[in-house]
Design a protein around this motif. Structure first.
Motif, PDB file in Angstrom:
ATOM      1  N   TYR A   1       0.866  -1.185   0.000  1.00 17.87           N
ATOM      2  CA  TYR A   1       0.000   0.000   0.000  1.00 17.87           C
ATOM      3  C   TYR A   1       0.897   1.227   0.000  1.00 17.87           C
ATOM      4  O   TYR A   1       1.633   1.474   0.968  1.00 17.87           O
ATOM      5  CB  TYR A   1      -0.913   0.013   1.226  1.00 17.87           C
ATOM      6  CG  TYR A   1      -1.567   1.374   1.423  1.00 17.87           C
ATOM      7  CD1 TYR A   1      -2.284   1.964   0.385  1.00 17.87           C
ATOM      8  CD2 TYR A   1      -1.433   2.079   2.615  1.00 17.87           C
ATOM      9  CE1 TYR A   1      -2.846   3.222   0.519  1.00 17.87           C
ATOM     10  CE2 TYR A   1      -2.000   3.332   2.772  1.00 17.87           C
ATOM     11  CZ  TYR A   1      -2.707   3.904   1.717  1.00 17.87           C
ATOM     12  OH  TYR A   1      -3.245   5.161   1.853  1.00 17.87           O
ATOM     13  N   GLU A   2       0.843   1.988  -1.091  1.00 19.12           N
ATOM     14  CA  GLU A   2       1.694   3.167  -1.218  1.00 19.12           C
ATOM     15  C   GLU A   2       0.846   4.366  -1.639  1.00 19.12           C
ATOM     16  O   GLU A   2       0.573   4.549  -2.837  1.00 19.12           O
ATOM     17  CB  GLU A   2       2.765   2.928  -2.277  1.00 19.12           C
ATOM     18  CG  GLU A   2       3.701   1.796  -1.958  1.00 19.12           C
ATOM     19  CD  GLU A   2       5.046   1.978  -2.637  1.00 19.12           C
ATOM     20  OE1 GLU A   2       6.040   2.022  -1.925  1.00 19.12           O
ATOM     21  OE2 GLU A   2       5.078   2.116  -3.863  1.00 19.12           O
ATOM     22  N   PRO A   3       0.422   5.190  -0.681  1.00 22.24           N
ATOM     23  CA  PRO A   3      -0.296   6.404  -1.074  1.00 22.24           C
ATOM     24  C   PRO A   3       0.598   7.247  -1.978  1.00 22.24           C
ATOM     25  O   PRO A   3       1.742   7.551  -1.609  1.00 22.24           O
ATOM     26  CB  PRO A   3      -0.569   7.107   0.257  1.00 22.24           C
ATOM     27  CG  PRO A   3       0.020   6.277   1.332  1.00 22.24           C
ATOM     28  CD  PRO A   3       0.693   5.095   0.746  1.00 22.24           C
TER      29      PRO A   3
ATOM     30  N   TRP B   1       0.710  10.267  -2.730  1.00 23.16           N
ATOM     31  CA  TRP B   1       1.119  11.564  -2.173  1.00 23.16           C
ATOM     32  C   TRP B   1       2.183  11.416  -1.089  1.00 23.16           C
ATOM     33  O   TRP B   1       2.753  12.430  -0.640  1.00 23.16           O
ATOM     34  CB  TRP B   1      -0.114  12.290  -1.615  1.00 23.16           C
ATOM     35  CG  TRP B   1      -0.935  11.449  -0.682  1.00 23.16           C
ATOM     36  CD1 TRP B   1      -1.934  10.584  -1.043  1.00 23.16           C
ATOM     37  CD2 TRP B   1      -0.802  11.356   0.721  1.00 23.16           C
ATOM     38  NE1 TRP B   1      -2.428   9.965   0.070  1.00 23.16           N
ATOM     39  CE2 TRP B   1      -1.764  10.432   1.167  1.00 23.16           C
ATOM     40  CE3 TRP B   1       0.022  11.978   1.676  1.00 23.16           C
ATOM     41  CZ2 TRP B   1      -1.919  10.089   2.509  1.00 23.16           C
ATOM     42  CZ3 TRP B   1      -0.131  11.656   3.009  1.00 23.16           C
ATOM     43  CH2 TRP B   1      -1.092  10.715   3.411  1.00 23.16           C
ATOM     44  N   ALA B   2       2.456  10.215  -0.660  1.00 24.12           N
ATOM     45  CA  ALA B   2       3.475   9.993   0.374  1.00 24.12           C
ATOM     46  C   ALA B   2       4.801   9.542  -0.222  1.00 24.12           C
ATOM     47  O   ALA B   2       5.803   9.486   0.491  1.00 24.12           O
ATOM     48  CB  ALA B   2       2.976   8.956   1.381  1.00 24.12           C
ATOM     49  N   ILE B   3       4.810   9.229  -1.516  1.00 25.73           N
ATOM     50  CA  ILE B   3       6.033   8.683  -2.132  1.00 25.73           C
ATOM     51  C   ILE B   3       7.008   9.821  -2.436  1.00 25.73           C
ATOM     52  O   ILE B   3       6.695  10.733  -3.204  1.00 25.73           O
ATOM     53  CB  ILE B   3       5.696   7.897  -3.408  1.00 25.73           C
ATOM     54  CG1 ILE B   3       4.883   6.652  -3.053  1.00 25.73           C
ATOM     55  CG2 ILE B   3       6.967   7.511  -4.156  1.00 25.73           C
ATOM     56  CD1 ILE B   3       4.453   5.817  -4.244  1.00 25.73           C
TER      57      ILE B   3
ATOM     58  N   GLY C   1      11.704   3.600  -0.938  1.00 28.03           N
ATOM     59  CA  GLY C   1      12.384   4.162  -2.101  1.00 28.03           C
ATOM     60  C   GLY C   1      13.675   4.858  -1.709  1.00 28.03           C
ATOM     61  O   GLY C   1      14.728   4.237  -1.568  1.00 28.03           O
ATOM     62  N   GLY C   2      13.598   6.144  -1.478  1.00 31.84           N
ATOM     63  CA  GLY C   2      14.790   6.962  -1.232  1.00 31.84           C
ATOM     64  C   GLY C   2      15.711   6.411  -0.155  1.00 31.84           C
ATOM     65  O   GLY C   2      16.944   6.412  -0.318  1.00 31.84           O
ATOM     66  N   ALA C   3      15.142   5.955   0.925  1.00 30.42           N
ATOM     67  CA  ALA C   3      15.971   5.498   2.047  1.00 30.42           C
ATOM     68  C   ALA C   3      16.557   4.107   1.823  1.00 30.42           C
ATOM     69  O   ALA C   3      17.240   3.580   2.703  1.00 30.42           O
ATOM     70  CB  ALA C   3      15.162   5.526   3.349  1.00 30.42           C
TER      71      ALA C   3
HETATM   72  C1  PEP Z   1       8.600   3.886  -3.461  1.00 29.09           C
HETATM   73  O1  PEP Z   1       9.175   4.306  -4.438  1.00 29.09           O
HETATM   74  O2  PEP Z   1       8.005   2.815  -3.517  1.00 29.09           O
HETATM   75  C2  PEP Z   1       8.649   4.677  -2.241  1.00 29.09           C
HETATM   76  C3  PEP Z   1       7.913   4.317  -1.238  1.00 29.09           C
HETATM   77  O3  PEP Z   1       9.482   5.771  -2.249  1.00 29.09           O
HETATM   78  P1  PEP Z   1       9.920   6.658  -0.969  1.00 29.09           P
HETATM   79  O4  PEP Z   1      10.272   5.706   0.138  1.00 29.09           O
HETATM   80  O5  PEP Z   1      11.086   7.440  -1.444  1.00 29.09           O
HETATM   81  O6  PEP Z   1       8.752   7.498  -0.593  1.00 29.09           O
END
Ligand code: PEP
Length: 259
Positions: A172-174, A176-178, A239-241
């Protein structure tokens, strides 16, 4: 039901041969955390060298128990006239053991539909690879009070046939939170994961209780413990981390502490 946590990274269009040095620390952390599964999806060009790096042996034979290397996307077809695309067989030959499908960046950038995402997941199953299937709402959809309907609708439309916990996880990846540094509240995450679990039960019955549901969107070492501790959260897609061991290892450790 007790589910092993899965901490998965997604390098997106980042990384290089030199950057693979980061995998050394991540693999070491994975080996030190046998209670959790740790995985990194890398660009297609880096799959074989990443597998070689974490295993120290030839890619075709490589399987590192501590750290699984995967792809970020696959084409559903086995082969053919699809210039620039990569099949399940190709990423498997390179040493990948799983792939992400349906990431919101592909749904947006490449206009991928639920039906295409479903076909990709089914191609992974046929090829014997794992799948992390992403779903998530946009900010407009959340503000309109439609987040749950959108996410469970995506899930129902993109869930592959024969969905089962031994090869499939949901993320689950909103949207707007990515990559924004914003995260939903822990209560919102728990509520959405509960809704996803309930829809999964309606779709595949008891098997739903074994399927891992990951949270993704601006997960860091600072918020990982809180997010991973939320109800029905069985891991993280990062993602980034995930690009450096310094940022990713604390997330692995947060998962291990909850194992
Ligand atoms: C993603 O790319 O799946 C992601 C969650 O990125 P980030 O952790 O950078 O928000």
């Amino acid at each position: 039901m007790a589910r092993r946590k899965l901490i998965a990274g997604n390098w997106k269009m980042n990384g290089s041969l030199a950057a693979l040095a980061e995998l050394d620390g991540i693999a070491a952390a994975a080996r030190a955390a046998p209670g959790v599964d740790v995985a990194i999806a890398v660009p297609a060009t880096l799959i074989a060298p990443a597998v070689a790096r974490v295993s120290g042996i030839a890619p075709a034979a490589a399987r590192e128990p501590g750290l699984a290397i995967g792809a970020e996307d696959v084409h559903p077809a086995e082969k053919g006239a699809h210039t620039g695309c990569i099949s399940v067989g190709m990423v498997k030959e390179a040493g990948a053991v799983f792939s992400i499908v349906g990431h919101s960046e592909r749904r947006a950038d490449c206009h991928e539909t639920d039906q295409q995402v479903k076909a990709k997941a089914e191609a992974l199953r046929r090829g014997g690879l794992g799948a992390i299937l992403c779903v998530g709402e946009t900010l407009d959809e959340r503000d309109a009070g439609r987040a749950e309907a959108v996410v469970t609708g995506q899930l129902a439309a993109s869930l592959p046939e024969d969905a089962a916990a031994d090869w499939l996880s949901i993320a689950y990846e909103p949207v707007w939170a990515i990559g924004t540094g914003r995260t939903p509240t822990v209560a919102d995450v728990a509520a959405m994961h509960g809704a996803i679990r309930a829809r999964l039960r309606a779709l595949i019955g008891q098997e739903a209780d074994a399927v891992r549901i990951l949270y993704g969107g601006s997960v860091t070492g600072d918020n990982a413990a809180e997010l991973l501790g939320a109800g029905d959260v069985d891991g993280a897609l990062v993602g980034g981390a995930s690009l450096t061991a310094a940022k990713f290892v604390p997330i692995v450790e947060a998962g291990a502490a909850l194992a």
